[in-house]
Design a protein around this motif. Sequence first.
Motif, PDB file in Angstrom:
ATOM      1  N   LEU A 154      -6.224   7.392   6.134  1.00 50.89           N
ATOM      2  CA  LEU A 154      -6.283   7.186   4.684  1.00 50.89           C
ATOM      3  C   LEU A 154      -5.552   5.894   4.297  1.00 50.89           C
ATOM      4  CD1 LEU A 154      -7.316   8.385   2.056  1.00 50.89           C
ATOM      5  CD2 LEU A 154      -5.122   9.512   1.764  1.00 50.89           C
ATOM      6  N   ALA A 155      -4.413   5.649   4.934  1.00 50.52           N
ATOM      7  CA  ALA A 155      -3.692   4.398   4.635  1.00 50.52           C
ATOM      8  C   ALA A 155      -4.544   3.191   5.009  1.00 50.52           C
ATOM      9  CB  ALA A 155      -2.360   4.368   5.382  1.00 50.52           C
ATOM     10  N   MET A 156      -5.275   3.307   6.116  1.00 52.63           N
ATOM     11  CA  MET A 156      -6.123   2.187   6.550  1.00 52.63           C
ATOM     12  C   MET A 156      -7.199   1.866   5.513  1.00 52.63           C
ATOM     13  SD  MET A 156      -6.454   2.898  10.641  1.00 52.63           S
ATOM     14  CE  MET A 156      -8.163   2.469  10.716  1.00 52.63           C
TER      15      MET A 156
ATOM     16  N   ASN B 190       0.863  -1.173   0.000  1.00 54.58           N
ATOM     17  CA  ASN B 190       0.000   0.000   0.000  1.00 54.58           C
ATOM     18  C   ASN B 190       0.907   1.233   0.000  1.00 54.58           C
ATOM     19  OD1 ASN B 190      -1.688   2.097   0.600  1.00 54.58           O
ATOM     20  ND2 ASN B 190      -2.509   1.210   2.487  1.00 54.58           N
TER      21      ASN B 190
ATOM     22  N   ARG C 279      -6.683  -1.484  -3.407  1.00 52.91           N
ATOM     23  CA  ARG C 279      -5.474  -0.743  -3.796  1.00 52.91           C
ATOM     24  C   ARG C 279      -5.504  -0.269  -5.231  1.00 52.91           C
ATOM     25  NH1 ARG C 279      -1.274  -4.078  -0.491  1.00 52.91           N
ATOM     26  NH2 ARG C 279      -2.292  -3.800   1.524  1.00 52.91           N
TER      27      ARG C 279
ATOM     28  N   LEU D  68      -6.231   3.309  -6.071  1.00 54.08           N
ATOM     29  CA  LEU D  68      -5.208   4.352  -5.925  1.00 54.08           C
ATOM     30  C   LEU D  68      -4.543   4.695  -7.264  1.00 54.08           C
ATOM     31  CD1 LEU D  68      -3.423   3.380  -2.587  1.00 54.08           C
ATOM     32  CD2 LEU D  68      -4.793   5.416  -3.028  1.00 54.08           C
TER      33      LEU D  68
ATOM     34  N   LEU E 211       0.422   4.250   0.468  1.00 55.55           N
ATOM     35  CA  LEU E 211       0.149   5.225   1.524  1.00 55.55           C
ATOM     36  C   LEU E 211       0.575   4.704   2.894  1.00 55.55           C
ATOM     37  CD1 LEU E 211      -3.381   6.428   0.370  1.00 55.55           C
ATOM     38  CD2 LEU E 211      -1.172   7.471  -0.090  1.00 55.55           C
ATOM     39  N   ARG E 212       0.895   3.441   2.954  1.00 55.21           N
ATOM     40  CA  ARG E 212       1.305   2.850   4.234  1.00 55.21           C
ATOM     41  C   ARG E 212       2.806   3.028   4.466  1.00 55.21           C
ATOM     42  NH1 ARG E 212      -0.577   2.237   8.639  1.00 55.21           N
ATOM     43  NH2 ARG E 212      -2.574   1.558   7.813  1.00 55.21           N
TER      44      ARG E 212
ATOM     45  N   ARG F 256       3.332  10.041  -2.753  1.00 53.47           N
ATOM     46  CA  ARG F 256       3.240   8.591  -2.568  1.00 53.47           C
ATOM     47  C   ARG F 256       2.679   7.918  -3.818  1.00 53.47           C
ATOM     48  NH1 ARG F 256       6.777   7.326  -0.592  1.00 53.47           N
ATOM     49  NH2 ARG F 256       5.982   5.237  -0.843  1.00 53.47           N
ATOM     50  N   LEU F 257       1.806   8.628  -4.556  1.00 57.72           N
ATOM     51  CA  LEU F 257       1.205   8.019  -5.742  1.00 57.72           C
ATOM     52  C   LEU F 257       1.959   8.418  -7.011  1.00 57.72           C
ATOM     53  CD1 LEU F 257      -2.581   8.377  -4.825  1.00 57.72           C
ATOM     54  CD2 LEU F 257      -1.029   6.478  -4.391  1.00 57.72           C
TER      55      LEU F 257
ATOM     56  N   PHE G 217      -6.943   1.957   2.419  1.00 58.08           N
ATOM     57  CA  PHE G 217      -6.385   1.206   1.290  1.00 58.08           C
ATOM     58  C   PHE G 217      -5.537   0.013   1.727  1.00 58.08           C
ATOM     59  CE2 PHE G 217      -7.393   5.368  -0.437  1.00 58.08           C
ATOM     60  CZ  PHE G 217      -8.165   4.987  -1.532  1.00 58.08           C
ATOM     61  N   ASP G 218      -5.599  -0.356   2.989  1.00 54.71           N
ATOM     62  CA  ASP G 218      -4.888  -1.559   3.440  1.00 54.71           C
ATOM     63  C   ASP G 218      -5.454  -2.834   2.824  1.00 54.71           C
ATOM     64  OD1 ASP G 218      -2.723  -0.687   4.927  1.00 54.71           O
ATOM     65  OD2 ASP G 218      -3.871  -0.486   6.775  1.00 54.71           O
ATOM     66  N   PRO G 219      -6.787  -3.021   2.773  1.00 56.84           N
ATOM     67  CA  PRO G 219      -7.294  -4.245   2.152  1.00 56.84           C
ATOM     68  C   PRO G 219      -6.863  -4.297   0.679  1.00 56.84           C
ATOM     69  CG  PRO G 219      -9.020  -3.190   3.423  1.00 56.84           C
ATOM     70  CD  PRO G 219      -7.878  -2.222   3.352  1.00 56.84           C
ATOM     71  N   PRO G 220      -6.189  -5.367   0.273  1.00 54.23           N
ATOM     72  CA  PRO G 220      -5.600  -5.414  -1.070  1.00 54.23           C
ATOM     73  C   PRO G 220      -6.592  -5.129  -2.186  1.00 54.23           C
ATOM     74  CG  PRO G 220      -4.886  -7.284   0.223  1.00 54.23           C
ATOM     75  CD  PRO G 220      -5.901  -6.572   1.047  1.00 54.23           C
TER      76      PRO G 220
ATOM     77  N   GLU H 208      -6.845 -10.135   4.426  1.00 56.32           N
ATOM     78  CA  GLU H 208      -7.851  -9.311   3.774  1.00 56.32           C
ATOM     79  C   GLU H 208      -7.855  -7.888   4.301  1.00 56.32           C
ATOM     80  OE1 GLU H 208     -11.651 -11.217   3.920  1.00 56.32           O
ATOM     81  OE2 GLU H 208     -10.813 -13.038   3.037  1.00 56.32           O
ATOM     82  N   SER H 209      -7.512  -7.728   5.567  1.00 56.07           N
ATOM     83  CA  SER H 209      -7.564  -6.383   6.130  1.00 56.07           C
ATOM     84  C   SER H 209      -6.291  -5.601   5.881  1.00 56.07           C
ATOM     85  CB  SER H 209      -7.808  -6.441   7.633  1.00 56.07           C
ATOM     86  OG  SER H 209      -9.033  -7.058   7.880  1.00 56.07           O
ATOM     87  N   PHE H 210      -5.156  -6.271   5.947  1.00 52.06           N
ATOM     88  CA  PHE H 210      -3.893  -5.540   5.848  1.00 52.06           C
ATOM     89  C   PHE H 210      -3.132  -5.889   4.571  1.00 52.06           C
ATOM     90  CE2 PHE H 210      -4.309  -6.203  10.601  1.00 52.06           C
ATOM     91  CZ  PHE H 210      -5.003  -5.030  10.768  1.00 52.06           C
TER      92      PHE H 210
ATOM     93  N   ILE I  78       0.127  12.775  -0.485  1.00 50.06           N
ATOM     94  CA  ILE I  78      -0.614  11.818  -1.323  1.00 50.06           C
ATOM     95  C   ILE I  78      -0.026  11.812  -2.724  1.00 50.06           C
ATOM     96  CG2 ILE I  78      -2.862  11.307  -2.382  1.00 50.06           C
ATOM     97  CD1 ILE I  78      -4.139  12.592   0.143  1.00 50.06           C
TER      98      ILE I  78
END
Lengths: 507, 428
Positions: free
Chosen positions: B259-261, A7, B269, B272, A9-10, B300-301, B263-266, A426-428, B297
């Motif tokens: 915001l990162a959270m 990710n 993504r 983005l 943004l992570r 990062r993108l 897009f954490d679930p694959p 699924e979450s991370f 942002i």
Amino acid sequence: MVATITNPLRVGLRHERVIAPQCLVIFGASGDLTHRKLVPALFELFKQRRLPSEFAVLGCARRPWSDEEFRGKMAEAMAEKIKEDPSSWEQFAVKLFYEPVDLQKPEDVVRLGGRLEQVDQQCATHGNRTFYLSVSPKFYASGCRALADAGLLKDPKRSRVVIEKPFGRDYGSAQALNRVVQTCGQENQIFRIDHYLGKETVQNIMVLRFANTIFEPIWNRNYISSVQITTSETVGVEERAGYYETSGALRDMVQNHLTQMLAITAMEPPGRFDPEAIRNEKAKVLQAARLADELEPWNCCIRGQYGPGGSKESPLAGYRQEPGVDPNSTTETYVAMKLFIDNWRWQGVPFYVRTGKRLAKRLSEVVLTFREAPVHLFDAATGGPTANQLILRIQPDEGAEFRFEVKSPGSGMRSRPIDMEFSYDESFGEPSDEGYVRLLADAMLGDPTLFTRSDEVEAAWRLYTPLLELIEDSPWQLPIHPYESRTWGPAAADALLARDGLLWRRP
Amino acid sequence: MSPQLTLQTPLELAPSEVPTYLEQLWSTEQQGNTGSGANTFCLLIWQPTWAEQQLVRSGRLQGPITGQQTDELIAAGRQAVSDANLPHSTPPLSDDVSSAVSRFEGDHNAEDLRGQYIDPALSALMPRRLITLAPTIDAGHSLETLVAAYCPLPEEGGGTTACGDVVVLRGDDTALQDGMGILEPLLPPSMPAWVWWNGSLDESPKLMERLTRSPRRLIIDTSVGDPHHCLELLRSRVEAGQAVNDLNWLRLRSWRETLAMVFDPPERRDALSHVTQMDIDVEGHHPAQGLLLAAWIADRLSWELVGSEAIENGIAARFNRPDGTEVGFRLMSVPVGQPSVHAGQMVGLRLISQPENGQGVCVILCAESGGCMRLEAGGMASMELHEDVVPVQHASPEMDVARLLGGGHDSTTPLLAAAAPLAARLLT
């Protein structure tokens, strides 16, 4: 966990603590653990920019290798990993050094002191050292003493010792070893490693319990009817027969990993997130734990040993047929037992613990089964209402699931169970660090939260003392039940739960 | 926990005597009385607290003057905004407020304890030396130099013996300029020195230049001062390689994390890579924080800035995504009834993603303190909507500074280093 695209943004948002400049000294550097776990973990920390620039690894073993030979051996063993990022390896490899040292020879240890000073000057590591004893357990005491005698542990703020499992063979030997180790340094210098505590999912049990208000009020005997802790492997003894024959499943898995999972599941909430506060609570709960029947342990413990199995095409050898194993061996490869914890929270709630090799699936989980609803208002689609269960999956498929009853679709009012899932993947969607990455970083940071303290180790051994004595003195009272490879263990283990009207969870 | 006062009543000394006095204080013979000096870091704080001084002078706030952002101070500031007929969205401790209050009558005096209160978050880090520069509102105030030893109070048993000292230089602008001479010997090069410019970045440029030279590590707040100047200063210091920390950036951490959270679930993504529009709402007319978030942002993108322009109540810009598609950006100032203490804090963020062959995705993050009606409007009904509320940070400036000091980094965080130049370009 499956690695997926990062990710974007992570990146950079992890708040990692800063490791002070230091030298990590690995004793037993020619052994498996060094190239399989330790150096890969350090390389990972390096790639994540979590190691300071003033850092060095000094490998020590009896083999007369040079720095270059040591680097070459590590590169050879980690070829696959290095291929992904060769330039990082080049920068990392120059931080690897080697010194031939026999810990039993005082003159070697004195020479080591000199080499460490050289490394300090060369890499500006400020005299901060973490000594990792990846050696045979019989050298733990003498190794610590040799380091202390050479004055290498005298500054408690700048020197630490990491000790691998097993820490002792029983209560008496663990006590004796603790006494020796504690004469060599202060308790806060000693880091007894249990790689299960490095697992994200084990740590998550604490977060789940103590960061949410919904779980803690029901996390007790009033709502929970039983707890099962399972760690199963599909592999057999592989190349570890020599060690395993003297250890068995009880010493290899139960006394450390499963007991740590038990402690974290059952401990009281600490007053604050502080190493001593957490370890105090873990030690307290282990001191309150006991075998369900200490006087007649055979009533609450089942030992098993895997026999042959598999198919005609790919047969699996039984334990006694494995290379290096005594053909009449009575070493257990499976243990199941029932424990109680005598405190206000858990009085009367059975904790069932099992582990084994060559079982049907590789997994590790904690299952909390809740009491049934006091009145059954609805017909259950599956015959009877299913008790609520919270399943904490340690590995694989890391995550948690909560099983509860819902209305079955249709015109009637029948209930059926469904699972509400949380999955790390699924979450991370990103792999969590391997346990050793976390634990090595913590040891170098001097943070003992995820390491076992002397009283925890002793309490864990004391818990199983009646079993160990029985196995020693009258093993026939705790017979070995054979089970077919790749099944869920001996039938006697099922009977252990059947007596309480329960079943092992079939994951 | 309330802030701690110094261990001893500060001693007023002639400026020239201060270095010698402190040297003697930590000499071997004296250590029996005061414990040993901590070998940690020095923190120099520029602490004008103009609004507090004016509010006390005009009798709208009880003294003493402490430099702490207390609830009473903020309430008095809000009342002054109303009494002075300033726009409701004026931050209560801003320069506008102090300048409006300076026109109110009153000549109340109060004890000035700036530099003598030590926040527990800071004292826990055992600073070796805290130097406070406390400019006064009354011209003609000659230089006063106060010195005291100070030991952090241990939370429980087993106390520490690592102590520090506090030095306060108080006086008007000229007096402080004159007092600069004693600062150099008080900041030994062997110890990291941090300078916290706890005031507007527009004021006293010469003094600032002199105090904040590299390798001193700088802590600023880009929400205080002219936005152009704030972002330009941040950019220039970052590009010069100085370790710069921005409290305004630090306060964005929950926005970055939330915001990162999202897009954490694959499975999310991919969105983005297909962002077509980014909108940001900020409180009042200070865009620095919103631009820093936008720049983060974009960086990062891997978006390239094509151009930006000022529009009514905001800024509009265009970026190019790596695949060449254009991304629109708008930052708008929105009026708020109860503004934050810090100017231009984030109110809302909206990202719209339009994959060529898939369903559009709209992400809206909204500060828990405000509404996001503007961002929620605009025909996103056909899109997959992810909305989240971003918690407001309640950390005091001292706690934020302690967080920075605890990290101990001697360089600017790479994320800020990448975002700062882009944010400055967005404003020009």
